[in-house]
Design an enzyme around this catalytic site. Structure first.
Site, PDB file in Angstrom:
ATOM      1  N   GLU A 113      -6.120  44.582  -1.035  1.00 51.77           N
ATOM      2  CA  GLU A 113      -6.689  43.433  -1.763  1.00 51.77           C
ATOM      3  C   GLU A 113      -6.529  42.180  -0.919  1.00 51.77           C
ATOM      4  OE1 GLU A 113      -4.600  43.075  -5.523  1.00 51.77           O
ATOM      5  OE2 GLU A 113      -4.526  45.260  -5.664  1.00 51.77           O
ATOM      6  N   LYS A 115      -5.135  38.372  -0.414  1.00 52.56           N
ATOM      7  CA  LYS A 115      -3.961  37.648  -0.910  1.00 52.56           C
ATOM      8  C   LYS A 115      -4.411  36.227  -1.246  1.00 52.56           C
ATOM      9  CE  LYS A 115       0.913  36.970   0.013  1.00 52.56           C
ATOM     10  NZ  LYS A 115       1.007  35.591  -0.410  1.00 52.56           N
ATOM     11  N   ASP A 117      -4.521  32.496  -2.290  1.00 48.50           N
ATOM     12  CA  ASP A 117      -3.530  31.456  -1.990  1.00 48.50           C
ATOM     13  C   ASP A 117      -3.533  30.404  -3.101  1.00 48.50           C
ATOM     14  OD1 ASP A 117      -1.626  30.092  -0.662  1.00 48.50           O
ATOM     15  OD2 ASP A 117      -2.911  29.359   0.950  1.00 48.50           O
ATOM     16  N   TYR A 225      -4.499  40.502 -10.348  1.00 47.14           N
ATOM     17  CA  TYR A 225      -4.219  41.578  -9.389  1.00 47.14           C
ATOM     18  C   TYR A 225      -3.147  42.592  -9.780  1.00 47.14           C
ATOM     19  CZ  TYR A 225      -0.831  37.954  -8.241  1.00 47.14           C
ATOM     20  OH  TYR A 225       0.124  36.981  -8.318  1.00 47.14           O
ATOM     21  N   LYS A 312       0.137  38.685   6.583  1.00 45.09           N
ATOM     22  CA  LYS A 312      -0.230  37.268   6.603  1.00 45.09           C
ATOM     23  C   LYS A 312      -1.109  36.962   7.807  1.00 45.09           C
ATOM     24  CE  LYS A 312       2.418  35.078   3.427  1.00 45.09           C
ATOM     25  NZ  LYS A 312       3.213  33.940   3.609  1.00 45.09           N
ATOM     26  N   CYS A 406       9.050   7.965  35.052  1.00 46.20           N
ATOM     27  CA  CYS A 406       8.922   7.503  33.675  1.00 46.20           C
ATOM     28  C   CYS A 406       7.666   6.640  33.515  1.00 46.20           C
ATOM     29  CB  CYS A 406      10.162   6.710  33.276  1.00 46.20           C
ATOM     30  SG  CYS A 406      10.024   6.004  31.626  1.00 46.20           S
ATOM     31  N   CYS A 409       9.006   2.883  32.687  1.00 43.07           N
ATOM     32  CA  CYS A 409       9.792   2.027  33.569  1.00 43.07           C
ATOM     33  C   CYS A 409       9.775   2.480  35.024  1.00 43.07           C
ATOM     34  CB  CYS A 409      11.238   1.923  33.065  1.00 43.07           C
ATOM     35  SG  CYS A 409      12.165   3.455  33.268  1.00 43.07           S
ATOM     36  N   CYS A 424      14.259  10.350  31.056  1.00 45.05           N
ATOM     37  CA  CYS A 424      14.312   9.156  31.894  1.00 45.05           C
ATOM     38  C   CYS A 424      15.765   8.686  31.862  1.00 45.05           C
ATOM     39  CB  CYS A 424      13.385   8.071  31.344  1.00 45.05           C
ATOM     40  SG  CYS A 424      13.744   6.464  32.081  1.00 45.05           S
ATOM     41  N   CYS A 430      15.166   1.014  30.199  1.00 44.91           N
ATOM     42  CA  CYS A 430      13.836   1.539  29.859  1.00 44.91           C
ATOM     43  C   CYS A 430      13.455   1.062  28.450  1.00 44.91           C
ATOM     44  CB  CYS A 430      13.871   3.058  29.948  1.00 44.91           C
ATOM     45  SG  CYS A 430      12.307   3.850  29.546  1.00 44.91           S
TER      46      CYS A 430
HETATM   47  S1  IVH Z   1       0.885  41.829  -5.925  1.00 43.05           S
HETATM   48  C1  IVH Z   1       5.065  43.197  -7.517  1.00 43.05           C
HETATM   49  N1  IVH Z   1      -1.493  41.090  -5.134  1.00 43.05           N
HETATM   50  O1  IVH Z   1       1.529  36.745  -3.409  1.00 43.05           O
HETATM   51  C2  IVH Z   1       3.926  42.741  -6.682  1.00 43.05           C
HETATM   52  N2  IVH Z   1       0.207  39.449  -5.121  1.00 43.05           N
HETATM   53  O2  IVH Z   1       3.984  36.901  -1.829  1.00 43.05           O
HETATM   54  C3  IVH Z   1       3.166  41.638  -7.257  1.00 43.05           C
HETATM   55  N3  IVH Z   1      -0.564  37.225  -4.416  1.00 43.05           N
HETATM   56  O3  IVH Z   1       3.816  36.337  -6.018  1.00 43.05           O
HETATM   57  C4  IVH Z   1       2.311  40.921  -6.312  1.00 43.05           C
HETATM   58  N4  IVH Z   1      -2.643  37.757  -4.089  1.00 43.05           N
HETATM   59  O4  IVH Z   1       1.547  35.195  -6.212  1.00 43.05           O
HETATM   60  C5  IVH Z   1      -0.224  40.700  -5.339  1.00 43.05           C
HETATM   61  N5  IVH Z   1      -3.665  40.595  -4.476  1.00 43.05           N
HETATM   62  C6  IVH Z   1      -2.420  40.204  -4.702  1.00 43.05           C
HETATM   63  C7  IVH Z   1      -1.999  38.875  -4.483  1.00 43.05           C
HETATM   64  C8  IVH Z   1      -0.673  38.542  -4.698  1.00 43.05           C
HETATM   65  C9  IVH Z   1      -1.758  36.773  -4.062  1.00 43.05           C
HETATM   66  C10 IVH Z   1       0.653  36.400  -4.442  1.00 43.05           C
HETATM   67  C11 IVH Z   1       1.446  36.502  -5.707  1.00 43.05           C
HETATM   68  C12 IVH Z   1       2.811  36.955  -5.294  1.00 43.05           C
HETATM   69  C13 IVH Z   1       2.828  36.558  -3.852  1.00 43.05           C
HETATM   70  C14 IVH Z   1       3.802  37.403  -3.090  1.00 43.05           C
END
Ligand code: IVH
Length: 667
Positions: A113, A115, A117, A225, A312, A406, A409, A424, A430
């Site tokens: 999935e 992630k 933000d 999620y 990440k 430098c 100076c 320096c 200076c």
């Molecule tokens: S699963 C027990 N899925 O990332 C596992 N987390 O660094 C539950 N997050 O606290 C997390 N997208 O806020 C999961 N597709 C995704 C996510 C996700 C963003 C965030 C979430 C979590 C943090 C962990």
């Protein structure tokens, strides 16, 4: 007080508080501090309890408790909100895969999935109705943000569809979509309000607003999620998300069921670049074992699930051209190269300058003028150059050599063995070093003399101040006719210099700007040695005996006090009347705050920030400038910084008033 007078005051307080409630909760424009508000409430409560004949169920004092204490009520999570283990490269993912295989064998798939933000929330539903929404908080307790969550249009308040469990929780990420974020920031700029650094901050700031009708005006969204719980409602993660989608939740469809690590890698590669086209920010991808039964077999560590990991993405990058390199000389004489770039957009801001660190970095990257370079923005404010697109390099470009003299100076630069920076050595001649030392000397945490950088520059140019001790020789007549000065401002500066004479010894020591002697080290040294005299006499061994003082700090002190010029400066400061030993007031008073760490924010009524800091330290507590997970309390005055407030809320750190703090001390 007579009952008549009490009744008059009670009525007065009630209408005053009602007015302040309106300004705070409805208009979002408070006109008094939390502290003043609390005082009014307390006065009202005292009067009401003494004169109970005037009791009224609608009195503002009756509402203090949850919704009026300006913080959110918090609740325990039914299932702890854990974080995910992070990985940054393929090797780390391969290791994760090996750990998983070792535990469950080879026959399984991964569900990949994005992630998202934003800000994590967990929503509870009973009989298909939304009952509560909590933030992550500290993972075990979270803030109740239900009233704000209800304003997010895409969140279903009433579920529809089949096989909806009578009671369940679902996790998602509240996000601020990119377009809406840009609009919000440009509106704020027009109104002269500070902009949000990124969509995540905007989402978290919005979610923590007190007035839900203002939240409703912002285009927050929530992407789901995960459905936690011990009962096995579904066979797979894939199936659970499909069910959630069918009940009305927004579950993005960018997921992939991967049969091999190779497929996981191509999912990552795809989204690393395709992320730019998404309507919201992502900071990586999440890889989960798809089978829920296998997930349960793998279980959790104390902090993270063993069945999932996040990958990440690298910090955001842009390319630009290196136009020139400037060299800045700091107060210690260290020379820092700074790159001037063709302006480029990066993570929401225009970047024109970037850090180059030192000569090694330039040599390592083989950076040349005119090069096309990669610029990255990590957590730091100043972006850095991380690489060169050598294939685009002009054929006639030449190797860049670090300067040897430098820029300020002209003195030849030196470079100590094992040190990355060039220095320096012209410490006493200076200009930026001299001015830098004076600026450090007068800074807020040091002598706290109220003068701008430009004033120091002016006094230095006019030959009136050549080192910190010269400040104490100034008189108003000498400065009142200088550029931008007048009678009044001259008097003000002199007064500020005069009152700095009472600055306690630890801060005087810090003000000298001895290398490695920051605020805390200065305090430790002052407490251990008690006077400048004894500190100057202390040998390497006895210095290293002091708590938290190691070889490098001790050497630096020995070398500072080994210089005739420094000894003379200290003597001139002593003659000017500065505190050269510990006074009574700096000694430890009690241990009542031992082990507690405080961050101070805002403006206070009874004590200044400096005084509060001293009180904390005198009672064995620790003061820290920035909030971290280790902070125990935020001591908040009026106008607490919004970013500090948000961070404190996010980490679930209690925010206390000056009054509560003083009560804590007394206990
Ligand atoms: S699963 C027990 N899925 O990332 C596992 N987390 O660094 C539950 N997050 O606290 C997390 N997208 O806020 C999961 N597709 C995704 C996510 C996700 C963003 C965030 C979430 C979590 C943090 C962990």
């Amino acid at each position: 007080m007579t009952p008549e007078k009490a009744q008059l005051r009670i009525n007065e307080l009630r209408s005053l508080l009602q007015q302040h409630n309106y300004l705070y909760y409805v208009e979002s424009k408070p006109s008094i501090s939390d502290f003043e508000y609390d005082l009014l409430i307390k006065e009202l409560q005292t009067l009401e309890s003494t004169f109970s004949q005037f009791d009224d169920i609608n009195s503002p004092s009756r509402r203090v408790g949850s919704d009026l204490n300006r913080e959110f009520e918090s609740f325990s999570h039914r299932y702890p909100m854990l974080s995910l283990g992070n990985s940054y490269n393929r090797e780390e993912l391969i290791e994760f895969d090996q750990r998983v295989q070792k535990a469950i064998g080879e026959d399984f798939s991964y569900f990949c999935e994005l992630k998202y933000d934003g800000v994590a929330v967990t929503l509870s539903y009973q009989n298909g109705k939304l009952t509560r929404a909590l933030t992550r908080g500290d993972g075990t307790r979270g803030d109740d943000v239900t009233h704000n969550i209800r304003t997010i249009r895409s969140i279903p308040l009433q579920l529809q569809g089949d096989k909806i469990p009578a009671e369940f929780e679902i996790r998602g990420e509240v996000i601020f979509p990119t377009e809406g974020f840009k609009r919000l920031n440009s509106d704020r700029e027009l109104k002269g309000e500070p902009s949000f650094a990124n969509p995540r901050n905007a989402a978290s700031g919005t979610l923590k607003m007190q007035n839900s009708s203002l939240v409703a005006k912002r285009p927050l969204d929530c992407l789901f999620y995960y459905i936690p719980g011990e009962q096995q409602l579904f066979e797979t993660q894939d199936e659970s998300l499909k069910a959630a989608r069918s009940w009305g939740f927004k579950v993005p469809d960018y997921n992939l069921l991967a049969g091999s690590l190779k497929e996981v890698f191509s999912f990552i590669d795809h989204w690393e670049t395709a992320r730019d086209k998404l309507p919201f920010d992502i900071d990586g991808v999440v890889i989960k074992v798809d089978s829920i039964q296998l997930q349960q077999q793998l279980g959790f560590t104390a902090k993270t699930p063993r069945w999932a990991i996040s990958y990440k993405f690298r910090a955001e990058r842009a390319t630009s051209r290196l136009l020139s390199i400037d060299f800045q000389v700091g107060r210690t004489g260290a020379v820092t190269p700074v790159a001037n770039l063709e302006p480029v957009q990066l993570a929401g801001t225009t970047v024109k300058r970037a850090s180059l660190h030192n000569a090694d970095q330039i040599a390592l990257l083989d950076i040349r003028l005119g090069d096309h370079v990669y610029v990255e923005k990590g957590g730091e404010i100043i972006p850095k150059i991380v690489g060169v697109q050598k294939e685009l390099r002009e054929p006639d470009s030449t190797v860049f050599h670090f300067i040897s003299t430098c820029p300020e100076c002209g003195t030849g630069l030196i470079r100590e063995e094992d040190e990355a920076a060039h220095y320096c050595p012209n410490i006493s001649g200076c200009p930026p070093q001299i001015k830098g030392r004076i600026e450090h000397f007068i800074s807020r945490k040091a002598m706290d003399i109220n003068a701008a950088e430009a004033t120091i520059d002016l006094l230095f140019r006019e030959g009136l101040v050549k080192d910190a001790s010269d400040l104490y020789k100034l008189d108003a007549n000498q400065i009142k006719d200088l550029e931008r000065f007048g009678e009044k401002s001259a008097q003000k500066l002199i007064k500020s210099i005069e009152s700095s004479r009472d600055t306690p010894f630890p801060r005087v020591l810090y003000a000298l700007g001895i290398r490695y002697v920051g605020e805390t080290v200065a305090r430790k040294l002052a407490e251990a040695k008690l006077s400048m005299e004894r500190l100057m006499e202390a040998d390497q061994d006895s210095l290293e005996q002091v708590d938290e003082i190691g070889e490098a700090i001790a050497l630096s002190l020995r070398s500072y006090f080994g210089e005739e010029g420094n000894l003379q400066l200290v003597e001139r400061l002593r003659s000017a009347g500065l505190q050269m030993e510990m006074g009574q007031s700096e000694a430890m008073v009690s241990n009542s705050l031992s082990g507690k760490s405080f961050v101070i924010s805002g403006v206070f009524v009874q004590n200044s920030r400096e005084e509060l800091k001293n009180i904390i330290e005198q009672h064995g507590g620790k003061y820290s400038a920035s909030i971290s997970a280790r902070t125990d309390y935020i001591l908040a005055g009026e106008n607490m910084g919004p970013s500090k407030y948000q961070k404190a809320q996010k980490l679930g750190i209690p925010i206390i008033t000056e009054e509560q703090f003083l009560v804590m001390l007394a206990q």
